[in-house]
Design a protein around this motif. Sequence first.
Motif, mmCIF file in Angstrom:
data_model
loop_
_atom_site.group_PDB
_atom_site.id
_atom_site.type_symbol
_atom_site.label_atom_id
_atom_site.label_comp_id
_atom_site.label_asym_id
_atom_site.label_seq_id
_atom_site.Cartn_x
_atom_site.Cartn_y
_atom_site.Cartn_z
ATOM 1 N N GLN A 1 0.836 -1.210 0.000
ATOM 2 C CA GLN A 1 0.000 0.000 0.000
ATOM 3 C C GLN A 1 0.870 1.259 0.000
ATOM 4 O OE1 GLN A 1 -3.254 -0.261 -0.537
ATOM 5 N NE2 GLN A 1 -3.213 1.941 -0.787
ATOM 6 N N LEU A 2 1.966 1.228 0.749
ATOM 7 C CA LEU A 2 2.898 2.354 0.771
ATOM 8 C C LEU A 2 3.487 2.583 -0.623
ATOM 9 C CD1 LEU A 2 4.628 4.508 2.263
ATOM 10 C CD2 LEU A 2 6.305 2.669 2.662
ATOM 11 N N PHE A 3 3.941 1.511 -1.268
ATOM 12 C CA PHE A 3 4.515 1.644 -2.613
ATOM 13 C C PHE A 3 3.462 2.088 -3.621
ATOM 14 C CE2 PHE A 3 7.995 -0.959 -0.867
ATOM 15 C CZ PHE A 3 9.057 -0.161 -1.263
ATOM 16 N N LYS A 4 2.228 1.641 -3.442
ATOM 17 C CA LYS A 4 1.149 2.082 -4.337
ATOM 18 C C LYS A 4 0.910 3.578 -4.166
ATOM 19 C CE LYS A 4 -3.521 1.302 -5.880
ATOM 20 N NZ LYS A 4 -4.763 0.588 -5.753
ATOM 21 N N SER A 5 0.938 4.045 -2.921
ATOM 22 C CA SER A 5 0.747 5.475 -2.668
ATOM 23 C C SER A 5 1.887 6.297 -3.264
ATOM 24 C CB SER A 5 0.658 5.740 -1.163
ATOM 25 O OG SER A 5 -0.487 5.110 -0.627
ATOM 26 N N ILE A 6 3.110 5.838 -3.060
ATOM 27 C CA ILE A 6 4.268 6.534 -3.634
ATOM 28 C C ILE A 6 4.165 6.549 -5.159
ATOM 29 C CG2 ILE A 6 6.783 6.442 -3.970
ATOM 30 C CD1 ILE A 6 6.923 5.253 -1.078
ATOM 31 N N TYR A 7 3.834 5.400 -5.736
ATOM 32 C CA TYR A 7 3.691 5.280 -7.194
ATOM 33 C C TYR A 7 2.647 6.282 -7.708
ATOM 34 C CZ TYR A 7 2.306 3.307 -11.694
ATOM 35 O OH TYR A 7 1.989 3.148 -13.019
ATOM 36 N N THR A 8 1.490 6.299 -7.072
ATOM 37 C CA THR A 8 0.413 7.182 -7.504
ATOM 38 C C THR A 8 0.835 8.645 -7.419
ATOM 39 O OG1 THR A 8 -1.237 5.565 -6.771
ATOM 40 C CG2 THR A 8 -2.005 7.817 -7.115
ATOM 41 N N LEU B 1 12.994 12.082 -15.185
ATOM 42 C CA LEU B 1 13.784 10.852 -15.061
ATOM 43 C C LEU B 1 13.693 10.275 -13.644
ATOM 44 C CD1 LEU B 1 16.894 11.887 -17.179
ATOM 45 C CD2 LEU B 1 15.146 10.196 -17.797
ATOM 46 N N CYS B 2 13.759 11.139 -12.645
ATOM 47 C CA CYS B 2 13.636 10.664 -11.251
ATOM 48 C C CYS B 2 12.257 10.061 -11.005
ATOM 49 C CB CYS B 2 13.886 11.805 -10.272
ATOM 50 S SG CYS B 2 15.603 12.338 -10.214
ATOM 51 N N CYS B 3 11.225 10.738 -11.470
ATOM 52 C CA CYS B 3 9.861 10.214 -11.311
ATOM 53 C C CYS B 3 9.721 8.866 -12.019
ATOM 54 C CB CYS B 3 8.835 11.195 -11.872
ATOM 55 S SG CYS B 3 8.596 12.672 -10.875
ATOM 56 N N GLY B 4 10.302 8.754 -13.192
ATOM 57 C CA GLY B 4 10.231 7.501 -13.938
ATOM 58 C C GLY B 4 10.910 6.354 -13.223
ATOM 59 N N VAL B 5 12.094 6.606 -12.698
ATOM 60 C CA VAL B 5 12.832 5.552 -11.992
ATOM 61 C C VAL B 5 12.080 5.130 -10.732
ATOM 62 C CG1 VAL B 5 14.956 5.058 -10.712
ATOM 63 C CG2 VAL B 5 15.086 6.150 -12.954
ATOM 64 N N VAL B 6 11.606 6.101 -9.952
ATOM 65 C CA VAL B 6 10.874 5.775 -8.719
ATOM 66 C C VAL B 6 9.589 5.013 -9.047
ATOM 67 C CG1 VAL B 6 9.626 6.749 -6.736
ATOM 68 C CG2 VAL B 6 11.874 7.652 -7.374
ATOM 69 N N SER B 7 8.858 5.467 -10.070
ATOM 70 C CA SER B 7 7.607 4.789 -10.416
ATOM 71 C C SER B 7 7.873 3.365 -10.922
ATOM 72 C CB SER B 7 6.798 5.588 -11.439
ATOM 73 O OG SER B 7 7.488 5.719 -12.662
ATOM 74 N N LEU B 8 8.952 3.177 -11.661
ATOM 75 C CA LEU B 8 9.277 1.834 -12.146
ATOM 76 C C LEU B 8 9.640 0.907 -10.988
ATOM 77 C CD1 LEU B 8 9.608 -0.028 -14.587
ATOM 78 C CD2 LEU B 8 11.967 0.767 -14.773
ATOM 79 N N ILE C 1 7.884 -3.614 -7.559
ATOM 80 C CA ILE C 1 7.640 -4.154 -6.220
ATOM 81 C C ILE C 1 6.159 -4.527 -6.063
ATOM 82 C CG2 ILE C 1 7.550 -3.559 -3.753
ATOM 83 C CD1 ILE C 1 10.140 -1.894 -4.297
ATOM 84 N N MET C 2 5.264 -3.648 -6.513
ATOM 85 C CA MET C 2 3.818 -3.879 -6.341
ATOM 86 C C MET C 2 3.292 -5.019 -7.209
ATOM 87 S SD MET C 2 2.211 -0.023 -6.268
ATOM 88 C CE MET C 2 2.105 -0.064 -8.034
ATOM 89 N N SER D 1 4.715 -1.120 -16.553
ATOM 90 C CA SER D 1 6.185 -1.084 -16.576
ATOM 91 C C SER D 1 6.704 -0.782 -17.979
ATOM 92 C CB SER D 1 6.757 -2.417 -16.081
ATOM 93 O OG SER D 1 6.398 -2.645 -14.736
ATOM 94 N N THR D 2 6.063 -1.350 -18.977
ATOM 95 C CA THR D 2 6.446 -1.094 -20.370
ATOM 96 C C THR D 2 6.258 0.379 -20.714
ATOM 97 O OG1 THR D 2 5.856 -3.353 -20.981
ATOM 98 C CG2 THR D 2 6.036 -1.750 -22.777
ATOM 99 N N ILE D 3 5.126 0.936 -20.301
ATOM 100 C CA ILE D 3 4.855 2.354 -20.562
ATOM 101 C C ILE D 3 5.894 3.230 -19.865
ATOM 102 C CG2 ILE D 3 3.212 4.246 -20.139
ATOM 103 C CD1 ILE D 3 0.966 2.071 -20.488
ATOM 104 N N ILE D 4 6.206 2.909 -18.612
ATOM 105 C CA ILE D 4 7.194 3.691 -17.869
ATOM 106 C C ILE D 4 8.563 3.636 -18.555
ATOM 107 C CG2 ILE D 4 8.487 3.893 -15.699
ATOM 108 C CD1 ILE D 4 5.901 2.784 -14.314
ATOM 109 N N VAL D 5 8.962 2.456 -18.991
ATOM 110 C CA VAL D 5 10.257 2.325 -19.675
ATOM 111 C C VAL D 5 10.263 3.165 -20.960
ATOM 112 C CG1 VAL D 5 11.766 0.710 -20.922
ATOM 113 C CG2 VAL D 5 10.884 0.109 -18.655
#
Length: 163
Positions: A19-26, A72-79, A84-85, A94-98
């Motif tokens: 849930q924490l990683f989902k919140s960070i991702y969002t 780039l930072c947002c992309g790396v963190v979101s990936l 993890i999620m 993940s494909t879209i983020i890459v």
Amino acid sequence: MARKSVQNLSRGTSSMLIQLFKSIYTLVVSFWFGGMALFTFIITPIFFKVFDRDMAGAIVGSVFPAYFKVGLCCGVVSLICMLIMRHRHWVAASTIIVLMLIITSYQAFVLEPKAVQIKKDIPSFVSTPATNPARIKFREIHKQSAIGNVSVIGGGALLLLLL
């Protein structure tokens, strides 16, 4: 009995981390998408309405290095969060983020340095004719960058829809 408590605690902790990683991702994807959309569709046009073309270009150009680094930072963190999620759409997301990272990297490390170099040959966008070879080169680089921006913004919208 103690074993079940440990398993339940482990599941609860795991669920909380997901849930924490989902919140960070969002948050990160929203910031990436929203920041790019705000800068591209609202702030930049305002600069070009308020200031002359040379001043607006200088302001926007000075923002681009940070703009791309944030992307780039947002992309790396979101990936990382997505890997993890691994929610139901994790492969597509993940494909879209890459792809978004590839586009942003191309903008940051190829197009932006070229634009900066070409701008040195354009004393003024106001007084230099549009037919000037440097202006023509700059226009092509700008077009590629604009297509990249819209593509990354579109990718961000897709990521939010996949939540």
